[in-house]
Design an enzyme around this catalytic site. Structure first.
Site, PDB file in Angstrom:
ATOM      1  CB  ILE A 164      -0.035  14.264  11.149  1.00  0.00           C
ATOM      2  CG1 ILE A 164      -1.495  13.910  10.874  1.00  0.00           C
ATOM      3  CG2 ILE A 164       0.090  15.518  11.980  1.00  0.00           C
ATOM      4  CD1 ILE A 164      -2.293  13.624  12.147  1.00  0.00           C
ATOM      5  CB  THR A 197      -0.907   0.006   1.255  1.00  0.00           C
ATOM      6  OG1 THR A 197      -1.670  -1.191   1.240  1.00  0.00           O
ATOM      7  CG2 THR A 197      -1.829   1.198   1.280  1.00  0.00           C
ATOM      8  CE  LYS A 217       0.793   4.359  13.899  1.00  0.00           C
ATOM      9  NZ  LYS A 217      -0.612   4.206  13.506  1.00  0.00           N
ATOM     10  N   GLY A 250      -7.054  -0.679   3.302  1.00  0.00           N
ATOM     11  CA  GLY A 250      -5.597  -0.562   3.445  1.00  0.00           C
ATOM     12  C   GLY A 250      -5.159   0.187   4.691  1.00  0.00           C
ATOM     13  CB  ALA A 266      15.153  17.422  -3.152  1.00  0.00           C
TER      14      ALA A 266
HETATM   15  N1  HSE Z   1      -2.709   0.458  10.941  1.00  0.00           N
HETATM   16  C1  HSE Z   1      -2.304   1.814  11.127  1.00  0.00           C
HETATM   17  C2  HSE Z   1      -3.528   2.627  11.540  1.00  0.00           C
HETATM   18  C3  HSE Z   1      -1.715   2.348   9.850  1.00  0.00           C
HETATM   19  O1  HSE Z   1      -4.651   2.131  11.418  1.00  0.00           O
HETATM   20  O2  HSE Z   1      -3.368   3.733  12.011  1.00  0.00           O
HETATM   21  C4  HSE Z   1      -0.924   3.604  10.020  1.00  0.00           C
HETATM   22  O3  HSE Z   1       0.139   3.445  10.900  1.00  0.00           O
END
Ligand code: HSE
Length: 440
Positions: free
Chosen positions: A138, A16, A207, A189, A36
């Site tokens: 973001i 993806t 994250k 996706g 760049a």
């Molecule tokens: N699976 C993750 C989400 C994709 O749904 O946020 C992006 O990191």
């Protein structure tokens, strides 16, 4: 025309996000090279399923063997979009040892092996870009690491898993069932290859690990994160929270506390009027509180091919700029200089204080509520609201919803254990922590 020759990029993964990167680089080639300072071309790409990719692979050498790309002497930047811990870790380390810069969207890799990878990058004099690893499109890493560099960051709270937010939104707005919405998120996706990472909170914890390090200047410590997913949240909880003026969101919260930092991922009640409450579907948002700037909110697409590609390509441009301009003067990976990271501990969840929503399934007979409130009172837990709902059709027990004032996690754990031990209560008790997200 640039005086510099094109920079050659090798791509690992044509799924993806890989497909999105090839399309964005091709479509915006001219503007990107103006930014760049030189042309950027993907010359070599590796993927498991070359036959099924939707990527724009025109002009690329294609292979099923990632090592061929990592060892290609022509290539200056490896873009890793395979995901997962291995072989991504070994390939990234090998790319750095081969004198190549690395750009990755892989939050699992950075959260778990980032300390090792950044040390290897410093030793090799190479860059590692990972903007796409947190909140998709973001630019939150750049915002905290560079834009807010003058602040003492107090806390960060974010909706950082699009799939979980998509599911909670559909449960609330359409009253749809969990598995059906999850299947839709997968088809679009958004979900990870293993969707349990999304619904169990692991992806959000990856994250948040990264955000906490960048916010507070501490090493990456994924193993210390408190993690709770959304799979136990029922449509009823979502509806009861609404009736009380709150919305259930899956939040990642990193907060500076007296003796350390809280780093936790869990479903959370937040006030309906709060801006984060209106973040719907797959969108992500991160709220950052800095001592100088106050609260600032970053909102956008947290997943999907081109939003994530937007962040990947920005990292490639950053690398290319430093190749031409000022290679010695780089932004440190974790925002703070590597020898200046702090040993501020991540606090155990048991010491964290939050208000709580509790849902009990109770027998409808005299004395039950008195037992429950005595258990709470004995532990000095104060009740803010209490509502008894109608029993479900055909059910013998009634839902009781309680909102408490702030209480230490350990004390609430004890209270829940005592409530669950009552004959009149059907275990388990549902607990969702509550965050007012006000200015403190
Ligand atoms: N699976 C993750 C989400 C994709 O749904 O946020 C992006 O990191």
């Amino acid at each position: 025309m640039s005086a510099y020759p094109p920079v050659k990029v090798g791509l690992l993964g044509l799924g993806t996000v890989g497909g999105g990167v090839t399309r964005v680089l091709a479509r915006n080639a001219e503007e990107i090279s103006r930014r760049a300072g030189r042309e950027i071309i993907i010359t070599h790409a590796a993927a498991k399923n070359l036959n099924t990719t939707t990527a724009n692979t025109a002009g690329m050498k294609l292979t099923g063997e990632a090592l061929e790309v990592v060892d290609d002497p022509e290539i200056s930047i490896i873009v890793e979009l395979m995901g997962g811990y291995e072989p991504a870790r070994s390939l990234a380390l090998r790319a750095l040892a081969n004198g190549k810069h690395v750009v990755t969207a892989n939050k699992a890799l950075i959260a778990k092996h980032g300390n090792e990878i950044f040390a290897a990058a410093r030793a090799a004099g190479m860059m590692v870009g990972f903007e796409a690893a947190v909140a998709g499109g973001i630019p939150i890493i750049k915002a905290i690491r560079e834009g807010l560099a003058g602040n003492r960051i107090e806390w960060v709270a974010g909706i950082i898993n699009g799939t979980a937010n998509f599911i909670l939104t559909a449960m609330r707005e359409q009253g749809r069932d969990f598995p059906e919405v999850l299947a839709e998120a997968q088809a679009l996706g958004y979900a990870e290859a293993d969707p349990t990472f999304d619904i169990k909170g692991i992806d959000a914890a990856h994250k948040l690990t990264i955000l906490a390090s960048i916010a507070f200047g501490i090493p990456l410590q994924f193993d210390q994160v408190y993690i709770e997913g959304i799979s136990h949240i029922s449509r009823e909880d979502v509806a009861y929270a609404e009736q009380l003026g709150y919305r259930v969101k899956h939040l990642g919260i990193a907060r500076r506390d007296v003796d350390g930092v809280q780093v936790r991922v869990h479903p959370t009640l937040i006030p309906q009027r709060h801006l984060l409450a209106s973040v719907s579907g797959v969108m992500n948002a991160v709220l950052v509180k800095g001592d100088a700037v106050g609260q600032s909110l970053y909102y956008g697409a947290g997943a999907g091919a081109e939003p994530t590609a937007s962040a990947v390509v920005a990292d490639i441009v950053d690398v290319v700029r430093t190749l031409t301009a000022d290679p010695e003067n780089r932004v440190p990976h974790l925002a703070f200089q590597a020898d200046a990271l702090s040993d501020l501990p991540v606090l155990p969840m048991a010491s964290v204080e939050t208000a709580c929503y509790l849902r009990l399934q109770a027998q409808d007979r005299p004395g039950v509520l008195a037992d429950v409130t005595r258990i709470l009172a004995d532990r000095d837990i104060s009740i803010e609201a209490l509502v008894q709902k109608e029993p479900a059709p055909g059910a013998s027990d009634v839902p009781i919803i309680l909102l408490t004032y702030e209480v230490q996690e350990q004390r609430m754990n004890d209270a829940i254990a005592a409530i669950e031990a009552l004959d009149s209560i059907r275990a388990p008790v549902m607990r969702i922590r509550l965050e007012p997200l006000d200015s403190d």
